[in-house]
Design an enzyme around this catalytic site. Structure first.
Site, PDB file in Angstrom:
ATOM      1  N   HIS A 174       0.842  -1.206   0.000  1.00 25.60           N
ATOM      2  CA  HIS A 174       0.000   0.000   0.000  1.00 25.60           C
ATOM      3  C   HIS A 174       0.878   1.258   0.000  1.00 25.60           C
ATOM      4  O   HIS A 174       1.703   1.436   0.881  1.00 25.60           O
ATOM      5  CB  HIS A 174      -0.899  -0.043   1.254  1.00 25.60           C
ATOM      6  CG  HIS A 174      -2.094   0.842   1.175  1.00 25.60           C
ATOM      7  ND1 HIS A 174      -2.802   1.229   2.299  1.00 25.60           N
ATOM      8  CD2 HIS A 174      -2.733   1.399   0.111  1.00 25.60           C
ATOM      9  CE1 HIS A 174      -3.822   1.988   1.933  1.00 25.60           C
ATOM     10  NE2 HIS A 174      -3.814   2.099   0.611  1.00 25.60           N
TER      11      HIS A 174
ATOM     12  N   ASP B   6      -5.558   4.410   4.032  1.00 24.50           N
ATOM     13  CA  ASP B   6      -6.981   4.551   3.725  1.00 24.50           C
ATOM     14  C   ASP B   6      -7.710   5.087   4.954  1.00 24.50           C
ATOM     15  O   ASP B   6      -7.532   4.582   6.059  1.00 24.50           O
ATOM     16  CB  ASP B   6      -7.586   3.190   3.349  1.00 24.50           C
ATOM     17  CG  ASP B   6      -7.050   2.660   2.022  1.00 24.50           C
ATOM     18  OD1 ASP B   6      -6.455   3.467   1.255  1.00 24.50           O
ATOM     19  OD2 ASP B   6      -7.202   1.450   1.772  1.00 24.50           O
TER      20      ASP B   6
ATOM     21  N   HIS C 256     -13.863   4.681   0.428  1.00 26.98           N
ATOM     22  CA  HIS C 256     -12.926   5.183   1.454  1.00 26.98           C
ATOM     23  C   HIS C 256     -12.079   6.261   0.791  1.00 26.98           C
ATOM     24  O   HIS C 256     -12.178   6.467  -0.428  1.00 26.98           O
ATOM     25  CB  HIS C 256     -12.025   4.049   1.997  1.00 26.98           C
ATOM     26  CG  HIS C 256     -11.039   3.520   1.021  1.00 26.98           C
ATOM     27  ND1 HIS C 256     -11.323   2.474   0.147  1.00 26.98           N
ATOM     28  CD2 HIS C 256      -9.749   3.876   0.737  1.00 26.98           C
ATOM     29  CE1 HIS C 256     -10.262   2.207  -0.607  1.00 26.98           C
ATOM     30  NE2 HIS C 256      -9.289   3.064  -0.267  1.00 26.98           N
TER      31      HIS C 256
ATOM     32  N   HIS D 258      -8.297   7.199  -0.164  1.00 23.44           N
ATOM     33  CA  HIS D 258      -6.882   6.803  -0.225  1.00 23.44           C
ATOM     34  C   HIS D 258      -6.062   8.091  -0.169  1.00 23.44           C
ATOM     35  O   HIS D 258      -6.298   9.020  -0.959  1.00 23.44           O
ATOM     36  CB  HIS D 258      -6.607   6.039  -1.528  1.00 23.44           C
ATOM     37  CG  HIS D 258      -5.166   5.684  -1.706  1.00 23.44           C
ATOM     38  ND1 HIS D 258      -4.598   4.554  -1.154  1.00 23.44           N
ATOM     39  CD2 HIS D 258      -4.160   6.321  -2.377  1.00 23.44           C
ATOM     40  CE1 HIS D 258      -3.304   4.508  -1.470  1.00 23.44           C
ATOM     41  NE2 HIS D 258      -3.019   5.579  -2.216  1.00 23.44           N
TER      42      HIS D 258
HETATM   43 ZN   LIG Z   1      -5.534   3.078  -0.291  1.00 23.72          ZN
END
Ligand SMILES: [Zn+2]
Length: 251
Positions: free
Chosen positions: A144, A148, A223, A225
């Site tokens: 990642h 998030d 969500h 990011h």
């Molecule tokens: Zn993300």
């Protein structure tokens, strides 16, 4: 007879001595009948005036001058002391004013620093649902590249700090995204947006609404990011939690 009168006239100064010149004049008038007296009167007046203005006044003036000098010295001393006190008070007031100005400048600078450095979270009252560098098949890089923030679709997304929008639009796996160049030279990126509310070149401030969260791009659900980067481009990411914390965000 005229001869006898002369000694009498000579005694007169003794009596007239402590009288005024006017009294001498009156004495002269009362003796106008006698020629010798009339001629002597001016001489007496002159003699008296010499004695009165010469001796007695000099002594009187001596005392009075001494007193005046004392009084003047005291007055001058008092004036000097008052001026010194006034000068000291002026200097103190000036110094105080200078200190107050300096304090105001410091306070203004501090407020400006805070305004520039204090960031906000991109989503209010939220939390990090997926951490930085978390591994998983979902990310093309294998880890990642951001964090998030939990957010339902349509939640207001804020610019975390002061900056300028450098990129908006479709970002592939990131869906609709915004990239902002921050005042400190770093970049922040906001992805999966359902709506973009700013355009390239626009200045933003901490907490300013820049768009709405969503589920665009490669995501399993809505969500936000969020990335912190050293450049505007993918691959220059740094720990976004550390970046936000450095700027005062409790995340
Ligand atoms: Zn993300």
């Amino acid at each position: 007879m005229a001869f006898m009168c002369a000694p009498g006239k000579h005694r007169r100064p003794g009596r007239v001595k402590r009288t005024t010149a006017q009294a001498a004049g009156i004495a002269a008038l009362t003796t106008t009948g006698v020629i010798g007296t009339v001629s002597a009167a001016p001489a007496l007046a002159a003699e008296n005036s010499v004695e009165q203005t010469g001796l007695t006044p000099v002594i009187t003036m001596s005392d009075s001058v001494a007193e005046q000098i004392d009084a003047q010295a005291a007055a001058q001393q008092a004036v000097a002391e008052r001026k010194a006190a006034e000068e000291a008070a002026r200097e103190k007031a000036a110094e105080q004013a200078k200190k107050e100005r300096a304090a105001k400048v410091r306070a203004a600078r501090e407020a400006e620093r805070k305004r520039l450095n204090t960031f906000v979270a991109p989503i209010s009252d939220s939390y990090v649902s997926t951490g930085y560098k978390t591994g998983g098949s979902l990310w093309s890089s294998g880890a990642h590249t951001g964090i998030d923030f939990h957010a339902a679709s349509g939640t207001v997304v804020h610019a975390v700090g002061t900056g300028t929008v450098v990129s908006t639009g479709w970002g592939g796996a990131y869906g609709n995204e915004i990239v902002i160049r921050m005042a400190d030279g770093m970049y922040t990126q906001y992805g999966h947006l359902s709506s973009i509310g700013v355009s390239v070149g626009q200045k933003v401030t901490p907490g300013q609404q820049i768009g709405l969260s969503g589920a665009t791009g490669n995501t399993t659900g809505p969500h936000l990011h969020f990335e912190a980067r050293t450049t505007a481009d993918y691959g220059s990411d740094v720990d976004p939690v550390a970046y936000l914390r450095k700027h005062g965000v409790d995340v």
